[in-house]
Design an enzyme around this catalytic site. Structure first.
Site, short mmCIF file in Angstrom:
data_model
loop_
_atom_site.label_atom_id
_atom_site.label_comp_id
_atom_site.label_asym_id
_atom_site.label_seq_id
_atom_site.Cartn_x
_atom_site.Cartn_y
_atom_site.Cartn_z
N GLY A 11 6.59 4.62 -0.66
CA GLY A 11 7.39 5.76 -0.21
C GLY A 11 7.90 5.59 1.21
O GLY A 11 7.34 4.86 2.01
N ARG A 15 9.18 12.40 6.35
CA ARG A 15 8.72 13.51 7.20
C ARG A 15 7.85 13.09 8.37
O ARG A 15 7.49 13.91 9.21
CB ARG A 15 7.99 14.54 6.33
CG ARG A 15 8.97 15.36 5.48
CD ARG A 15 8.26 16.13 4.40
NE ARG A 15 7.24 17.01 4.95
CZ ARG A 15 6.21 17.47 4.27
NH1 ARG A 15 6.04 17.11 3.00
NH2 ARG A 15 5.33 18.27 4.82
N TYR A 106 -3.42 6.04 -4.02
CA TYR A 106 -2.23 6.25 -3.19
C TYR A 106 -2.47 5.76 -1.77
O TYR A 106 -3.52 6.07 -1.18
CB TYR A 106 -1.87 7.74 -3.17
CG TYR A 106 -1.51 8.22 -4.56
CD1 TYR A 106 -0.18 8.28 -4.95
CD2 TYR A 106 -2.49 8.55 -5.48
CE1 TYR A 106 0.16 8.68 -6.23
CE2 TYR A 106 -2.16 8.94 -6.76
CZ TYR A 106 -0.83 9.00 -7.13
OH TYR A 106 -0.50 9.37 -8.41
N GLY A 107 -1.49 5.07 -1.23
CA GLY A 107 -1.62 4.57 0.13
C GLY A 107 -1.68 5.67 1.16
O GLY A 107 -2.20 5.48 2.26
N ARG A 335 -14.97 -3.51 32.39
CA ARG A 335 -13.81 -4.11 31.71
C ARG A 335 -14.26 -5.30 30.87
O ARG A 335 -15.42 -5.71 30.92
CB ARG A 335 -12.76 -4.48 32.76
CG ARG A 335 -12.10 -3.24 33.36
CD ARG A 335 -11.19 -3.59 34.51
NE ARG A 335 -10.21 -4.60 34.13
CZ ARG A 335 -9.57 -5.38 35.00
NH1 ARG A 335 -9.82 -5.28 36.29
NH2 ARG A 335 -8.70 -6.26 34.57
N LYS A 353 -15.53 -6.70 35.93
CA LYS A 353 -14.67 -7.40 34.96
C LYS A 353 -15.10 -8.85 34.84
O LYS A 353 -15.31 -9.52 35.85
CB LYS A 353 -13.21 -7.37 35.43
CG LYS A 353 -12.25 -7.93 34.42
CD LYS A 353 -11.05 -8.63 35.05
CE LYS A 353 -11.41 -10.00 35.56
NZ LYS A 353 -10.29 -10.76 36.11
N SER A 407 -22.61 -3.32 52.71
CA SER A 407 -21.49 -2.44 52.38
C SER A 407 -20.19 -2.96 52.97
O SER A 407 -20.17 -3.56 54.05
CB SER A 407 -21.75 -1.05 52.96
OG SER A 407 -22.87 -0.51 52.33
N ALA A 425 -23.14 -5.83 56.68
CA ALA A 425 -22.07 -4.91 56.30
C ALA A 425 -20.76 -5.34 56.95
O ALA A 425 -20.73 -5.82 58.08
CB ALA A 425 -22.43 -3.49 56.72
C1 UD1 Z 1 2.22 13.39 -6.35
C2 UD1 Z 1 1.98 13.96 -7.75
C3 UD1 Z 1 1.43 15.36 -7.65
C4 UD1 Z 1 0.14 15.36 -6.84
C5 UD1 Z 1 0.39 14.72 -5.48
C6 UD1 Z 1 -0.93 14.55 -4.76
C7 UD1 Z 1 3.73 12.94 -9.12
C8 UD1 Z 1 5.01 13.15 -9.79
N1 UD1 Z 1 3.24 13.98 -8.44
O1 UD1 Z 1 3.23 14.21 -5.73
O2 UD1 Z 1 1.14 15.88 -8.95
O3 UD1 Z 1 -0.33 16.68 -6.68
O4 UD1 Z 1 0.99 13.41 -5.64
O5 UD1 Z 1 -0.73 14.11 -3.45
O6 UD1 Z 1 3.14 11.88 -9.23
N2 UD1 Z 1 5.45 6.36 -4.27
C9 UD1 Z 1 5.91 5.09 -4.54
N3 UD1 Z 1 7.08 4.93 -5.16
C10 UD1 Z 1 7.85 5.97 -5.56
C11 UD1 Z 1 7.39 7.27 -5.29
C12 UD1 Z 1 6.18 7.44 -4.65
O7 UD1 Z 1 5.24 4.11 -4.19
O8 UD1 Z 1 8.91 5.72 -6.14
C13 UD1 Z 1 4.18 6.55 -3.57
C14 UD1 Z 1 4.34 7.22 -2.26
O9 UD1 Z 1 4.46 6.27 -1.21
C15 UD1 Z 1 3.04 7.98 -2.12
C16 UD1 Z 1 2.65 8.29 -3.55
O10 UD1 Z 1 3.38 7.40 -4.35
O11 UD1 Z 1 2.03 7.17 -1.57
C17 UD1 Z 1 2.91 9.74 -3.95
O12 UD1 Z 1 4.29 9.99 -3.90
P1 UD1 Z 1 4.87 11.37 -3.40
O13 UD1 Z 1 6.34 11.35 -3.56
O14 UD1 Z 1 4.33 11.68 -2.07
O15 UD1 Z 1 4.25 12.32 -4.50
P2 UD1 Z 1 4.00 13.85 -4.35
O16 UD1 Z 1 5.31 14.55 -4.38
O17 UD1 Z 1 3.13 14.08 -3.21
#
Ligand code: UD1
Ligand code: CA
Length: 460
Positions: A11, A15, A106-107, A335, A353, A407, A425
């Site tokens: 992603g 934001r 998720y990352g 240090r 140091k 000193s 000193a």
């Molecule tokens: C997703 C879930 C939602 C859940 C929430 C929890 C879906 C459709 N929704 O929503 O139900 O409550 O997580 O946090 O799965 N990513 C990719 N490739 C993409 C899209 C996203 O790698 O094409 C990765 C993003 O980097 C992120 C993760 O997937 O790490 C989640 O994506 P994000 O768009 O944030 O999902 P949410 O809208 O939060």
């Protein structure tokens, strides 16, 4: 069945308003993705597939050195267009062994708990999802259940009806299924939703349509499953991490004067009966012995502290090693490459140091000790300094045992002072002193009795 993990990290993180890819922003001093990779590895999967996209190359370059020993287990999958979580998982599926089970992480959900993942992995259903009931479910996918409580689907916030929005149980996003089932369901999902994306969550309703029961595992601590999309959520995750880290320290027997006022950004190990006062920051690898007391406001990075040391308030230690029974501070600065032997004292406004102070030596006030070696029981007086830099190069000062540095002395390096020397000193030492002696370089004191201060005639 063997386990494989897919981690979604492609992603954009719009934001965050940042040039740094979102998953590289630190939580507890480490990039958030590295927490997820570490937790994933602890489950001992055969492979970990990381789906990267935005800033993908820098993400990979940042992670590889941290996980060099597990490099053969990683597979980096590039998603050039972010068409949704379902699309991201689908891209990784061809690399997943069809005979394995597949866990999706998720990352940007860095604090997932290993215990909850273990429970999820014990589920026997064809599909298992991790759910949670946070105090504020807004923005998250809601879990739909039928009259008898079976999970029937997940609806995203933007696609939900007012009635569905009232549901408090949410989807953490984390799910587990067999690779073949997941691949089949993923082929059945479409983009018919408000965001025009392939939603991974749609596999849930496809599974129930197949007649499968979907197991829901409830996360113990919902704070650990909150995704990070903004700086505000990053700060919340940081607080959660710190709450957990402080809890672990207390659990291990450390007294924290206030668990809400300590920050741990790395690995810490404490011996028995240590006390940490408020507003202490510990970074990197900090190892502390038994009976150590760390005063308020200290910042300690990559340090080894022996038993029964006292670090007085507002001291800053970086890459330092202390023996036993040392006293440091208040307001001391150690240090990099400072090594203190047992019973060494470094007092207020003293900077050390790349120097060694052997057992029992003291620099109690206002001193600079750089690129130096001090023997045992040497006293380095107030205001004394080593002049280690000639404008081009650094030089060493070597001082023996039982030396008294008066000193306000300056030791102009390179210079060597033998055991037992006394430096008066205010002395500027420019030459080696090779036997015990009194060394004084200052001008003799002269008195002029009856001397009058100049006066000014009063203005008329
Ligand atoms: C997703 C879930 C939602 C859940 C929430 C929890 C879906 C459709 N929704 O929503 O139900 O409550 O997580 O946090 O799965 N990513 C990719 N490739 C993409 C899209 C996203 O790698 O094409 C990765 C993003 O980097 C992120 C993760 O997937 O790490 C989640 O994506 P994000 O768009 O944030 O999902 P949410 O809208 O939060
Ligand atoms: Ca989204």
């Amino acid at each position: 069945m063997p386990l494989e993990v897919i981690i979604l990290a492609a992603g954009r993180g719009t934001r965050m308003h940042s040039d740094l890819p979102k998953v590289l922003h630190p939580v507890g001093g480490k990039p958030m993705l590295s927490h997820v990779l570490g937790t994933a590895l602890s489950l001992e999967p055969t492979r970990i597939h990381v789906v990267i996209g935005h800033g993908g190359e820098s993400v990979r370059a940042a992670m590889e050195p941290l996980f060099a020993t597990a490099a053969d287990r990683f597979n980096w999958v590039v998603q050039t267009e972010q068409n949704g979580t379902g699309h991201a998982v689908r891209l990784a599926m061809p690399d997943v062994d069809t005979k394995s089970r597949c866990l999706i992480l998720y990352g940007d959900v860095p604090l997932v708990s290993q215990d909850d993942l273990h429970s999820l992995c014990r589920a026997e259903a064809a599909l298992a999802i991790l759910t949670a009931s946070p105090s504020d479910p807004s923005g998250l996918g809601r879990i739909l259940r039928d009259g008898v409580g079976n999970i029937t689907g997940i609806v995203e916030q933007r696609d939900a009806s007012p009635g569905q929005l009232a549901i408090g149980e949410i989807n953490t996003g984390i799910l587990l299924g067999s690779a073949t089932d997941l691949a089949r369901w993923l082929n059945g999902i479409d983009r018919g939703n408000m965001q025009g994306e392939y939603y991974l969550t749609d596999v849930v309703s496809l599974a129930t349509a197949d007649g499968e029961t979907v197991h829901g595992e409830t996360a113990q601590d919902p704070d650990r499953f909150l995704g990070i999309n903004s700086r505000g959520e990053l700060a919340m995750a940081e607080r959660t991490f710190q709450r957990l880290a402080a809890g672990a320290l207390m659990e291990a027997g450390v007294t924290l004067m206030d668990p809400a006022r300590i920050d741990i950004r790395g690995e810490t190990r404490f011996g028995r009966d240590c006390v940490v006062d408020v507003n202490v920051v510990l970074e990197g690898v900090v190892e502390v012995g038994d009976g150590v007391n760390i005063g308020p406001g200290c910042v300690i990075r990559d340090a080894r502290i022996g038993n029964h040391c006292r670090i007085h308030p507002h001291s800053v230690l970086e890459n330092a090693e202390l023996g036993n029974h040392c006293q440091v501070g208040p307001f001391a600065r150690l240090r990099p490459d400072s090594r203190l032997g047992d019973h060494v004292r470094v007092g207020n406004f003293v900077e050390v140091k790349n120097s060694e102070l052997a057992e029992g030596s003291k620099a109690n006030h206002l001193a600079y000790i750089g690129d130096s070696t001090l023997g045992r029981n040497t006293n380095f007086g107030a205001g004394a300094i080593t002049c280690n830099y000639d404008g081009a190069r650094k030089h060493r000062t070597v001082i023996g045992d039982d030396v008294f540095v008066g000193s306000d002395s300056q030791l102009v390096a390179p210079v060597r002072i033998a055991d037992g020397v006394t430096i008066g000193a205010g002395t500027t030492v420019t030459r080696d002193v090779d036997q015990p002696a009194l060394v004084v370089s200052r001008a003799r004191q002269v008195s002029y009795p009856g001397w009058k201060r100049p006066t000014r005639k009063p203005d008329r």
